[in-house]
Design an enzyme around this catalytic site. Structure first.
Site, PDB file in Angstrom:
ATOM      1  N   GLY A  57     -35.293 -23.061  -4.268  1.00  0.00           N
ATOM      2  CA  GLY A  57     -35.023 -22.202  -5.667  1.00  0.00           C
ATOM      3  C   GLY A  57     -34.203 -22.744  -6.292  1.00  0.00           C
ATOM      4  O   GLY A  57     -33.058 -23.443  -6.065  1.00  0.00           O
ATOM      5  N   ALA A  58     -34.497 -22.821  -7.681  1.00  0.00           N
ATOM      6  CA  ALA A  58     -33.824 -23.824  -8.525  1.00  0.00           C
ATOM      7  C   ALA A  58     -32.298 -23.370  -8.558  1.00  0.00           C
ATOM      8  O   ALA A  58     -31.647 -24.645  -8.493  1.00  0.00           O
ATOM      9  CB  ALA A  58     -34.552 -23.597  -9.934  1.00  0.00           C
ATOM     10  N   ASP A 247     -38.337 -22.321 -12.820  1.00  0.00           N
ATOM     11  CA  ASP A 247     -37.778 -23.720 -12.214  1.00  0.00           C
ATOM     12  C   ASP A 247     -37.119 -24.483 -13.620  1.00  0.00           C
ATOM     13  O   ASP A 247     -36.268 -25.251 -13.551  1.00  0.00           O
ATOM     14  CB  ASP A 247     -38.466 -24.433 -11.389  1.00  0.00           C
TER      15      ASP A 247
HETATM   16  O1  MRU Z   1     -40.646 -24.740  -4.404  1.00  0.00           O
HETATM   17  P1  MRU Z   1     -39.369 -23.332  -4.289  1.00  0.00           P
HETATM   18  O2  MRU Z   1     -39.614 -22.624  -3.451  1.00  0.00           O
HETATM   19  O3  MRU Z   1     -38.039 -23.985  -4.397  1.00  0.00           O
HETATM   20  O4  MRU Z   1     -39.586 -22.931  -5.624  1.00  0.00           O
HETATM   21  C1  MRU Z   1     -38.718 -22.165  -6.334  1.00  0.00           C
HETATM   22  C2  MRU Z   1     -39.360 -20.870  -6.479  1.00  0.00           C
HETATM   23  O5  MRU Z   1     -38.899 -20.081  -5.603  1.00  0.00           O
HETATM   24  C3  MRU Z   1     -39.750 -20.268  -7.621  1.00  0.00           C
HETATM   25  O6  MRU Z   1     -40.741 -21.141  -8.346  1.00  0.00           O
HETATM   26  C4  MRU Z   1     -38.780 -19.443  -8.335  1.00  0.00           C
HETATM   27  O7  MRU Z   1     -39.452 -18.578  -9.129  1.00  0.00           O
HETATM   28  C5  MRU Z   1     -37.788 -20.218  -9.480  1.00  0.00           C
HETATM   29  S1  MRU Z   1     -36.302 -20.399  -8.314  1.00  0.00           S
HETATM   30  C6  MRU Z   1     -35.442 -18.833  -9.052  1.00  0.00           C
END
Ligand code: MRU
Length: 383
Positions: A57-58, A247
Site C-alpha cells: 500500500g503506497a 499509488d
Molecule cells: O501492490 P499493493 O498491494 O501495494 O498495491 C497498492 C494498493 O493496495 C492499491 O493500489 C491502492 O489502491 C493504493 S494504496 C492506498
C-alpha cells in the site's frame, strides 16, 4: 483501527530495554488467516518486507521506508550509508510515489546534519511521517464521508449506500484509517447505512484477503465479488459510487492504481456511476503533467503470483496451488492508469476536487510553486 476490539496500526515503533527500538509491522502476507506482528531491526529487513509485500500500500510503503533509513543510520550514519540506503529502498517497489517522497524527505532532512545527530533525527522524522499519514488519512475520511452522505441523501430512507472498491486502500495500506476506506469507516461509525462490494483483486487478492478482513473487523457490511463481476453490478444498478485508492497520480489527475482499476472506471463511466479516487498529498507526482502518465513505472511482479493461488489448506497451513498449465507464459502487471477524464472527483486530505492541474494546484499551492518547470526530475524510471 480495531482488530478484535483492540486498536492496532500497521506499523509502530517499539522501545527495547537496550535502547535499540525498532518498527513493528503486521505481516500482511499472513492475512486474513493469521495476525502476525514482525519486528524490522535492520534496513535489510525493511527492504525485504517491502519487496515481499509484508508491508504494502503506497502510504505504508512510504512510512516503512522512512524507518528503513533510520535503521540504516543507526548501523552507519555516514553520507555513503545514507546514499546506499536510499538506493536500496528505491528499487523495492517502483510505482508507489510515496516511496520516492519518503526517501526524498528523509534524505533532504538528514543530508545537512552532522552524522552524530542523524540517528535521533531520522527516527524522530520517521515517527512523524507515520503520524502525518494518520492525519492525512483521517482528513481524507472526513472529506469523503461528506461525499457519501450527499449521495445517500438521494436514496430512499434507510436504504444502504452501495460502494464498490478495488484492491486494498484501507488501513492496512496506510498507517491507520486508509485512503479509499477512511470515508467508509467514518460514515459507518456515524451511522450511515452502507454496504461495500469488495473486488477480489487478482492476482494477489488484496481485496478478498485484506479489504474483506478489515471490513469484517470493523463490522462494515460487505460482499466479496470476483473482479469480473463488477461491470455486471454497475450495469444492473447495484453500485452508487466507486472509490479506489492510488499509488501515484500525475499533477494532471491521471490515476495509477492496482491493475484492474481502469476497467472499473470505464464500466462506471458507461453506467453513469460516480468514480472517485482517494488521494493523499504524498501520492501526487508533481513532476508528471498532462500526457505524461506513461512516465510512471509500472511494476511487473513474478509469474507465480498469477500461476498460483495462495490460501488456507484443510490442515490449517497457508499453501499455494498452481492454477495454470505448467509451461504457459504469464504477464503480471501490478498497476494501470485511469485517465483523469474518467474520474469524477479526487478526495484529497485538503478537500474534494475535479482531477486536473489547476484544481490540484489550488489545494497544494506549495508544490506547484516548487515544481513548476521541473517536470521529470523525480519521476523514477519511465516504463
Ligand atoms: O501492490 P499493493 O498491494 O501495494 O498495491 C497498492 C494498493 O493496495 C492499491 O493500489 C491502492 O489502491 C493504493 S494504496 C492506498
Amino acid at each position: 483501527m480495531r482488530v478484535e476490539g483492540t486498536d492496532v496500526r500497521t506499523i509502530r515503533f517499539v522501545e527495547r530495554p537496550d535502547g535499540l527500538g525498532c518498527p513493528e509491522i503486521i505481516d500482511q502476507t499472513r492475512l486474513p488467516h493469521e495476525l502476525r506482528f514482525v519486528r524490522l531491526e535492520t534496513l535489510k529487513n525493511v527492504v525485504r518486507a517491502i519487496a515481499d509485500m509484508q508491508v504494502r500500500g503506497a502510504p505504508l510503503i512510504g512510512a516503512a521506508a522512512a524507518y528503513g533509513i533510520a535503521l540504516a543510520m543507526r548501523e552507519d550514519a555516514s553520507d555513503g550509508s545514507l546514499a546506499r540506503a536510499c538506493e536500496a529502498l528505491l528499487g523495492c517497489r517502483p510505482t508507489a510515489v510515496n516511496l520516492l517522497w519518503a526517501i526524498d524527505d528523509m534524505r533532504g532532512r538528514l543530508h545537512g546534519l552532522p552524522s552524530d545527530q542523524r540517528v535521533a533525527a531520522a527516527f524522530e522524522r520517521a515517527d512523524r511521517v507515520a503520524e502525518e499519514d494518520v492525519e492525512i488519512c483521517r482528513a481524507i475520511g472526513a472529506h469523503g464521508a461528506a461525499v457519501l452522505r450527499d449521495l445517500a441523501a438521494d436514496l430512499p430512507e434507510g436504504e444502504p449506500l452501495q460502494i464498490l472498491t478495488h484492491c486494498n486502500a484501507g488501513w492496512l495500506a496506510a498507517v491507520d484509517w486508509g485512503t479509499a476506506l477512511a470515508p467508509v469507516y467514518l460514515a459507518h461509525r456515524d451511522g450511515l447505512p452502507l454496504h461495500v462490494w469488495v473486488s477480489e483483486t487478482r492476482p494477489r487478492n488484496q481485496g478478498a484477503s485484506l479489504t474483506a478482513w478489515e471490513l469484517l473487523q470493523e463490522g462494515v457490511p460487505h460482499t466479496v465479488v470476483p473482479d469480473n463481476a463488477c461491470g455486471h453490478l454497475m450495469r444492473t444498478g447495484r453500485v452508487d459510487i466507486v472509490i479506489t485508492g492510488t499509488d501515484r497520480i500525475t499533477a494532471a489527475g491521471d490515476v495509477c492504481n492496482k491493475i484492474g482499476t481502469y476497467l472499473k472506471a470505464t464500466a462506471a463511466r458507461d453506467c453513469g456511476v460516480p468514480f472517485y479516487v482517494a488521494v493523499p498529498g504524498p501520492s501526487i507526482d508533481w513532476t508528471l503533467d498532462e500526457g505524461q502518465a506513461d512516465g510512471i513505472p509500472i511494476e511487473e511482479r513474478e509469474a507465480t503470483e498469477v500461476a498460483e493461488v495462495r490460501g488456507l489448506a484443510g490442515d490449517g497451513t497457508i499453501q499455494s496451488v498452481r492454477v495454470i498449465p505448467a509451461g504457459s507464459p504469464v504477464a503480471n502487471f501490478g498497476f494501470d492508469v485511469t485517465p483523469a477524464r474518467l474520474v469524477t472527483g479526487l478526495i484529497t486530505d485538503r478537500g474534494v476536487c475535479t482531477p486536473g492541474r489547476t484544481s490540484l494546484a489550488e489545494l497544494y499551492p506549495e508544490h506547484e510553486q516548487r515544481n513548476s518547470g521541473q517536470a521529470g526530475v523525480a519521476a523514477g524510471t519511465p516504463n
